[in-house]
Motif scaffolding. Structure first.
Motif, short mmCIF file in Angstrom:
data_model
loop_
_atom_site.label_atom_id
_atom_site.label_comp_id
_atom_site.label_asym_id
_atom_site.label_seq_id
_atom_site.Cartn_x
_atom_site.Cartn_y
_atom_site.Cartn_z
N SER A 173 34.73 -26.33 30.00
CA SER A 173 33.28 -26.30 29.77
C SER A 173 32.57 -25.99 31.07
CB SER A 173 32.79 -27.66 29.23
OG SER A 173 33.03 -28.69 30.17
N GLY A 202 28.64 -28.93 26.33
CA GLY A 202 28.57 -29.91 25.24
C GLY A 202 27.91 -29.35 24.00
N ASN A 203 26.81 -28.64 24.21
CA ASN A 203 26.05 -28.08 23.11
C ASN A 203 26.36 -26.59 22.98
OD1 ASN A 203 24.00 -27.05 21.41
ND2 ASN A 203 22.63 -28.72 21.97
N TYR A 204 27.06 -26.23 21.91
CA TYR A 204 27.48 -24.84 21.73
C TYR A 204 26.31 -23.86 21.73
CZ TYR A 204 32.39 -25.91 20.57
OH TYR A 204 33.71 -26.27 20.61
N GLU A 248 27.15 -37.17 29.96
CA GLU A 248 27.12 -36.48 28.67
C GLU A 248 25.95 -35.48 28.56
OE1 GLU A 248 30.12 -37.03 27.87
OE2 GLU A 248 29.84 -37.69 25.81
N GLY A 286 32.19 -40.84 29.02
CA GLY A 286 31.74 -39.45 29.01
C GLY A 286 31.92 -38.74 30.34
N THR A 328 23.63 -32.50 27.84
CA THR A 328 23.44 -31.59 26.70
C THR A 328 24.03 -32.12 25.39
OG1 THR A 328 25.44 -30.17 26.77
CG2 THR A 328 23.67 -29.64 28.32
N LYS A 329 24.66 -33.28 25.44
CA LYS A 329 25.28 -33.84 24.24
C LYS A 329 24.36 -34.88 23.59
CE LYS A 329 29.80 -33.23 26.41
NZ LYS A 329 31.01 -33.90 26.95
N LYS A 330 24.76 -35.37 22.44
CA LYS A 330 23.96 -36.34 21.68
C LYS A 330 23.65 -37.58 22.50
CE LYS A 330 23.95 -39.03 17.39
NZ LYS A 330 24.69 -39.35 16.15
N TRP A 331 24.63 -38.05 23.29
CA TRP A 331 24.46 -39.30 24.04
C TRP A 331 24.05 -39.06 25.49
CZ3 TRP A 331 24.18 -42.61 20.37
CH2 TRP A 331 24.99 -42.50 19.24
N GLU A 332 23.41 -37.94 25.75
CA GLU A 332 22.94 -37.63 27.10
C GLU A 332 22.11 -38.77 27.68
OE1 GLU A 332 21.27 -33.63 28.39
OE2 GLU A 332 19.44 -34.83 28.24
#
Length: 287
Positions: A90, A19-21, A196, A225, A198-202
């Motif tokens: 991913s 999720g997070n590059y 979700e 997600g 590692t993403k914003k909405w974890e």
């Protein structure tokens, strides 16, 4: 199995961010720049990743439905000395993603082909280590069967699995799956939902199955997600005839407020049960 003296290429299994590059490793970037071709589960998604890091490489589509057909094609490229990188949409390839077939072929047919794993993110492991449940022994189950009757059958087989269970689930099937788990595992089985990562909405939330379902229903966005379920392993409440469920329940309630030693002493006094039986139960189940 062939043992060739001529130079063969390498096959790199490259983990990519979930999720997070920014989670990509320096080594992964070096290898992605180094290989001749990249085998991708979804060339569009991998293309975005490569574009973000300004990597220009030829992408080949390699996914569930063409994996068997194309494995030999890619093996031939490795035999000719080309280096290939294998990535999934991913995370870590082969963990519920394509890749097994070509690696199997390499191992079986050409002993000198190097299979080189490049470590990185894996949703199952990230969810497990943040769950608060035992990590020393766990069982990765992947996705349960889509059809209800097959899912019920598999859950019945897993009901008394003592290790921590890791299950993947999709947005549209999550509640159905949780209701089935509740029916078979019981309403009090502890489950952690990690979505979700590692993403914003974890979001990582743990409770017994009944409360987890209620929590999701309070905000249906919690269904969305990429979802991982971490389920507490089965605990036997019948160590022997002397340690009944009532005794264990009392001990566990006391353990929430008191030290282990005090909880054992009080439970022992109340039920006239041997302290070493309670201690063995505590050690076995790691409370």
């Amino acid at each position: 199995m062939k043992n060739n003296n001529f130079k063969l290429g390498n096959l790199y299994i490259i983990a990519t961010p979930i999720g997070n590059y920014d989670d990509i490793s320096k080594r992964a970037l070096i290898i992605l720049n180094k290989v001749d071709y990249i085998l991708a589960e979804d060339t569009r998604k991998t293309g975005l990743l490569l574009k973000y890091f300004n990597i220009k490489k030829k992408l080949y589509s390699y996914y569930e439905y063409n994996e068997k057909k194309k494995a030999n094609f890619f093996l031939e490229k490795i035999i000719k000395g080309l280096n290939l990188g294998l990535v999934s949409d991913s995370g870590t390839p082969l963990i519920n993603d394509p890749g097994y077939r070509i690696i199997q072929l390499c191992r079986e047919k050409y002993i000198n082909i190097k299979i080189i794993p490049i470590p990185g993110p894996c949703a199952a492991i990230l969810a497990l280590i943040s769950s608060g449940l035992p990590t020393n022994k766990f069982c990765y189950e992947g996705f349960l069967p889509h059809k209800k009757n097959k899912r019920i059958k598999r859950l019945n087989e897993l009901k008394k699995e003592y290790r921590t269970l890791i299950i993947y689930e999709s947005t549209h099937r999550l509640l159905k799956c949780l209701y089935d788990i509740k029916k078979i595992f019981g309403k009090n089985r502890y489950i952690v939902l990690a979505r979700e990562l590692t993403k914003k909405w974890e979001n990582i939330y743990g409770s017994n199955i009944s409360n987890l379902i209620k929590w999701i229903k309070l905000d249906l966005n919690r269904l969305k997600g990429e979802i991982v379920l971490i389920i507490k392993g089965y605990i036997s409440y019948s160590i022997n005839d002397e340690l009944s469920p009532k005794i264990i329940k009392t001990f566990l309630n006391l353990k929430k407020e008191l030290s282990t030693k005090k909880a054992i002493n009080i439970t022992s006094d109340i039920f006239s049960v041997k302290k070493n039986l309670l201690y063995k139960f505590y050690i076995k189940n790691k409370y």
